[in-house]
Design a protein around this motif. Structure first.
Motif, PDB file in Angstrom:
ATOM      1  N   UNK A  63      -7.231  50.943  62.036  1.00 40.71           N
ATOM      2  CA  UNK A  63      -8.650  51.124  61.644  1.00 40.71           C
ATOM      3  C   UNK A  63      -8.767  50.460  60.058  1.00 40.71           C
ATOM      4  N   UNK A  64      -8.050  50.801  59.334  1.00 42.34           N
ATOM      5  CA  UNK A  64      -8.167  50.339  57.956  1.00 42.34           C
ATOM      6  C   UNK A  64      -7.927  48.820  57.930  1.00 42.34           C
ATOM      7  N   UNK A  65      -7.214  48.312  58.879  1.00 43.01           N
ATOM      8  CA  UNK A  65      -6.986  46.781  58.824  1.00 43.01           C
ATOM      9  C   UNK A  65      -8.286  46.152  59.227  1.00 43.01           C
ATOM     10  N   UNK A  66      -8.758  46.838  60.321  1.00 41.83           N
ATOM     11  CA  UNK A  66     -10.290  46.102  60.843  1.00 41.83           C
ATOM     12  C   UNK A  66     -11.170  46.324  59.595  1.00 41.83           C
ATOM     13  N   UNK A  67     -11.314  47.461  59.018  1.00 42.01           N
ATOM     14  CA  UNK A  67     -12.099  47.541  57.931  1.00 42.01           C
ATOM     15  C   UNK A  67     -11.972  46.523  56.868  1.00 42.01           C
ATOM     16  N   UNK A  68     -10.771  46.252  56.310  1.00 42.80           N
ATOM     17  CA  UNK A  68     -10.125  45.255  55.361  1.00 42.80           C
ATOM     18  C   UNK A  68     -10.658  43.938  55.873  1.00 42.80           C
ATOM     19  N   UNK A  69     -10.746  43.482  56.891  1.00 39.46           N
ATOM     20  CA  UNK A  69     -10.968  42.130  57.472  1.00 39.46           C
ATOM     21  C   UNK A  69     -12.351  41.795  57.270  1.00 39.46           C
ATOM     22  N   UNK A  71     -14.025  42.691  54.643  1.00 39.72           N
ATOM     23  CA  UNK A  71     -14.272  42.933  52.972  1.00 39.72           C
ATOM     24  C   UNK A  71     -14.955  41.282  52.709  1.00 39.72           C
ATOM     25  N   UNK A  72     -15.747  41.354  51.645  1.00 40.72           N
ATOM     26  CA  UNK A  72     -16.261  39.928  51.211  1.00 40.72           C
ATOM     27  C   UNK A  72     -15.081  38.863  50.427  1.00 40.72           C
ATOM     28  N   UNK A  73     -14.294  40.135  49.969  1.00 41.09           N
ATOM     29  CA  UNK A  73     -13.094  39.380  49.153  1.00 41.09           C
ATOM     30  C   UNK A  73     -12.037  40.089  49.490  1.00 41.09           C
ATOM     31  N   UNK A  74     -10.737  39.281  48.841  1.00 39.86           N
ATOM     32  CA  UNK A  74      -9.559  40.264  48.782  1.00 39.86           C
ATOM     33  C   UNK A  74      -9.734  41.325  48.106  1.00 39.86           C
ATOM     34  N   UNK A  75      -8.682  42.413  48.532  1.00 40.98           N
ATOM     35  CA  UNK A  75      -8.852  43.800  47.852  1.00 40.98           C
ATOM     36  C   UNK A  75      -8.154  43.733  46.585  1.00 40.98           C
ATOM     37  N   UNK A  76      -8.963  44.178  45.566  1.00 38.27           N
ATOM     38  CA  UNK A  76      -8.220  44.004  44.106  1.00 38.27           C
ATOM     39  C   UNK A  76      -6.989  44.578  43.940  1.00 38.27           C
ATOM     40  N   UNK A  77      -6.660  45.531  44.748  1.00 39.05           N
ATOM     41  CA  UNK A  77      -5.075  46.120  44.515  1.00 39.05           C
ATOM     42  C   UNK A  77      -4.271  45.301  45.393  1.00 39.05           C
ATOM     43  N   UNK A  78      -4.722  44.241  46.140  1.00 39.79           N
ATOM     44  CA  UNK A  78      -3.572  43.441  46.827  1.00 39.79           C
ATOM     45  C   UNK A  78      -2.367  43.019  46.028  1.00 39.79           C
ATOM     46  N   UNK A  79      -1.436  43.098  46.523  1.00 41.32           N
ATOM     47  CA  UNK A  79       0.069  42.797  45.905  1.00 41.32           C
ATOM     48  C   UNK A  79       0.616  41.735  46.747  1.00 41.32           C
ATOM     49  N   UNK A  80       0.810  40.569  45.940  1.00 37.53           N
ATOM     50  CA  UNK A  80       1.409  39.474  46.580  1.00 37.53           C
ATOM     51  C   UNK A  80       2.821  39.038  45.841  1.00 37.53           C
ATOM     52  N   UNK A  81       4.093  39.041  46.657  1.00 34.76           N
ATOM     53  CA  UNK A  81       5.525  38.747  46.053  1.00 34.76           C
ATOM     54  C   UNK A  81       5.972  37.655  46.621  1.00 34.76           C
ATOM     55  N   UNK A  82       6.384  36.557  46.039  1.00 35.98           N
ATOM     56  CA  UNK A  82       7.310  35.459  46.445  1.00 35.98           C
ATOM     57  C   UNK A  82       8.639  35.668  46.037  1.00 35.98           C
ATOM     58  N   UNK A  83       9.392  35.394  47.078  1.00 41.20           N
ATOM     59  CA  UNK A  83      10.870  35.523  46.840  1.00 41.20           C
ATOM     60  C   UNK A  83      11.780  34.106  46.716  1.00 41.20           C
ATOM     61  N   UNK A  84      11.645  33.603  45.359  1.00 39.64           N
ATOM     62  CA  UNK A  84      12.468  32.692  45.255  1.00 39.64           C
ATOM     63  C   UNK A  84      11.628  31.263  45.174  1.00 39.64           C
ATOM     64  N   UNK A  85      10.509  31.390  45.165  1.00 39.34           N
ATOM     65  CA  UNK A  85       9.482  30.030  45.412  1.00 39.34           C
ATOM     66  C   UNK A  85       8.070  30.546  45.034  1.00 39.34           C
ATOM     67  N   UNK A 105      -2.560  42.823  58.143  1.00 44.54           N
ATOM     68  CA  UNK A 105      -1.953  41.451  58.572  1.00 44.54           C
ATOM     69  C   UNK A 105      -2.849  40.177  58.479  1.00 44.54           C
ATOM     70  N   UNK A 106      -4.092  40.625  58.359  1.00 36.18           N
ATOM     71  CA  UNK A 106      -5.153  39.761  58.262  1.00 36.18           C
ATOM     72  C   UNK A 106      -5.219  39.056  56.851  1.00 36.18           C
ATOM     73  N   UNK A 107      -4.849  39.981  55.872  1.00 32.84           N
ATOM     74  CA  UNK A 107      -4.749  39.602  54.467  1.00 32.84           C
ATOM     75  C   UNK A 107      -4.177  38.307  54.338  1.00 32.84           C
ATOM     76  N   UNK A 108      -3.241  37.986  55.207  1.00 34.78           N
ATOM     77  CA  UNK A 108      -2.326  36.356  55.069  1.00 34.78           C
ATOM     78  C   UNK A 108      -3.391  35.321  55.116  1.00 34.78           C
ATOM     79  N   UNK A 109      -4.047  35.587  56.151  1.00 40.25           N
ATOM     80  CA  UNK A 109      -4.910  34.324  56.188  1.00 40.25           C
ATOM     81  C   UNK A 109      -5.901  34.064  55.258  1.00 40.25           C
ATOM     82  N   UNK A 110      -6.790  35.341  54.741  1.00 34.76           N
ATOM     83  CA  UNK A 110      -7.577  35.327  53.647  1.00 34.76           C
ATOM     84  C   UNK A 110      -7.115  34.992  52.276  1.00 34.76           C
TER      85      UNK A 110
END
Length: 377
Positions: A63-69, A71-85, A105-110
């Motif tokens: 349900x939370x994922x449906x709500x987040x998709x 949202x007009x923008x990315x959540x402010x608390x979204x954490x993104x980590x790149x491992x080695x690149x 999971x829909x945050x990836x496309x956004x």
């Protein structure tokens, strides 16, 4: 469907019985039993008494994922980590972004769209309309044109040609590797492989690795999770580079196994994050059968009552469109049963009456005892 119970010869250990709060009349009853069976097979270390809480957390996460998709923008608390690149590496060398239906999971496309990373999304035929609606709702036509965004029907026999064309045009291909469709109907049988996952094996589509090998494009594994306080997080793991020196099938199996290892680590910590538990029974390959529970009642001299309980750790029962079934969790087998037996199982489960071993034996229910559908207490 089988009409007779298959006798079990496995051995287990006595347990303290704790019933779930769900009742057979609950609309989530069937769905929970199937998910519980997958928890039991793939995560045997997860205690049965914890199955229900993880199941409802799974639905909450959905349900939370449906709500987040929406949202007009990315959540402010979204954490993104790149491992080695870095993200720029994906822009410089487009490839196959392989991910799962986990976390948000829909945050990836956004996230890709927000950072102007061109990509095309591979989706099943049934999901095309829904994805189109989401994209049109989320982005204006100018943004869609700027990204060159396209949806690719995974069931189309020409999908592989389209994917190669998109890669040559400098776009990435976003694929949910735990989906239940292949890359083109003609490739479905070739794409299906069995790989180790948690305590069992799972049959998965190998389309992402197949595309990588043919197009000589890297695979970028991404896993979406929720961290402490359900903070959404995207982990971009090290790229998997196609190796022409390897046999194609070997590369595909190694690549897919590696991608699933990243998911395995996340799922073993917080099982409820992975939405595919709801469908895992359709892809499960049981290689390590779990021992069933056995009853070890304390028999005292002159004891007459031999009370029993329903073995809900190993079995369940349900009704669909006027038909009645007994469900064995260790191999997802369903057995046709008559309505009167279904009613008796309900009564035993709810403890409506003090059923005993002699009572079941007298009333043509001895098989329930023999096959440990019920256990002595």
């Amino acid at each position: 469907m089988e009409n007779n119970l298959i006798k079990s010869h496995s051995h287990g250990f006595p347990i303290t019985h704790i019933r779930t709060s769900l009742e057979p009349t609950n609309p989530f009853w069937y769905k929970f039993q199937v998910v519980s069976a997958s928890f039991r097979n793939f995560l045997p270390s997860l205690k049965y008494m914890e199955h229900e809480s993880h199941f409802f957390k799974l639905l909450t996460n959905q349900q939370q994922s449906y709500f987040e998709q929406s949202l007009p923008d990315l959540p402010k608390n979204l954490k993104v980590r790149f491992h080695g690149y870095a993200l720029q590496d994906i822009k410089n060398r487009p490839g196959v972004i392989a991910t799962f239906h986990s976390g948000s999971f829909r945050m990836i496309g956004h996230y890709l769209a927000k950072n102007d990373v061109p990509f095309a999304l591979v989706v099943s035929k049934n999901g095309m309309q829904k994805e189109n609606e989401l994209v049109n709702l989320k982005y204006d036509s100018q943004k869609i044109e700027h990204l060159g965004f396209n949806l690719i029907n995974a069931n189309d026999k020409n999908s592989l040609l389209r994917i190669n064309r998109e890669l040559r045009d400098g776009k990435n291909i976003l694929v949910y590797v735990d989906g239940n469709t292949g890359t083109g109907d003609d490739l479905t049988s070739r794409n299906l492989i069995s790989i180790p996952f948690l305590n069992q094996h799972v049959k998965v589509r190998a389309g992402a690795a197949f595309i990588s090998y043919l197009s000589k494009s890297p695979i970028y594994p991404v896993v979406s999770t929720r961290q402490w306080k359900r903070v959404p997080c995207l982990d971009f793991f090290p790229p998997i580079l196609p190796n022409e020196e390897l046999n194609r099938q070997i590369f595909i199996e190694q690549a897919v196994s590696r991608i699933y290892k990243y998911l395995e680590k996340a799922v073993s910590k917080r099982p409820w994050q992975w939405e595919t538990w709801l469908h895992l029974h359709e892809h499960a390959d049981i290689v390590n059968p779990i021992a069933e529970q056995i009853s070890e009642p304390i028999i005292t001299e002159g004891k007459k009552k031999r009370l029993i309980r329903f073995n809900e750790e190993d079995y369940s029962f349900f009704s669909i469109t006027g038909k009645y079934f007994l469900f064995r969790k260790r191999d997802y087998q369903c057995f046709d049963i008559e309505h009167w037996l279904y009613r008796r199982l309900e009564q035993i489960y709810r403890r409506d009456y003090p059923f005993t071993v002699p009572l079941l034996q007298r009333n043509h229910m001895k098989d329930l005892i023999t096959n440990r559908v019920v256990l002595e207490i």
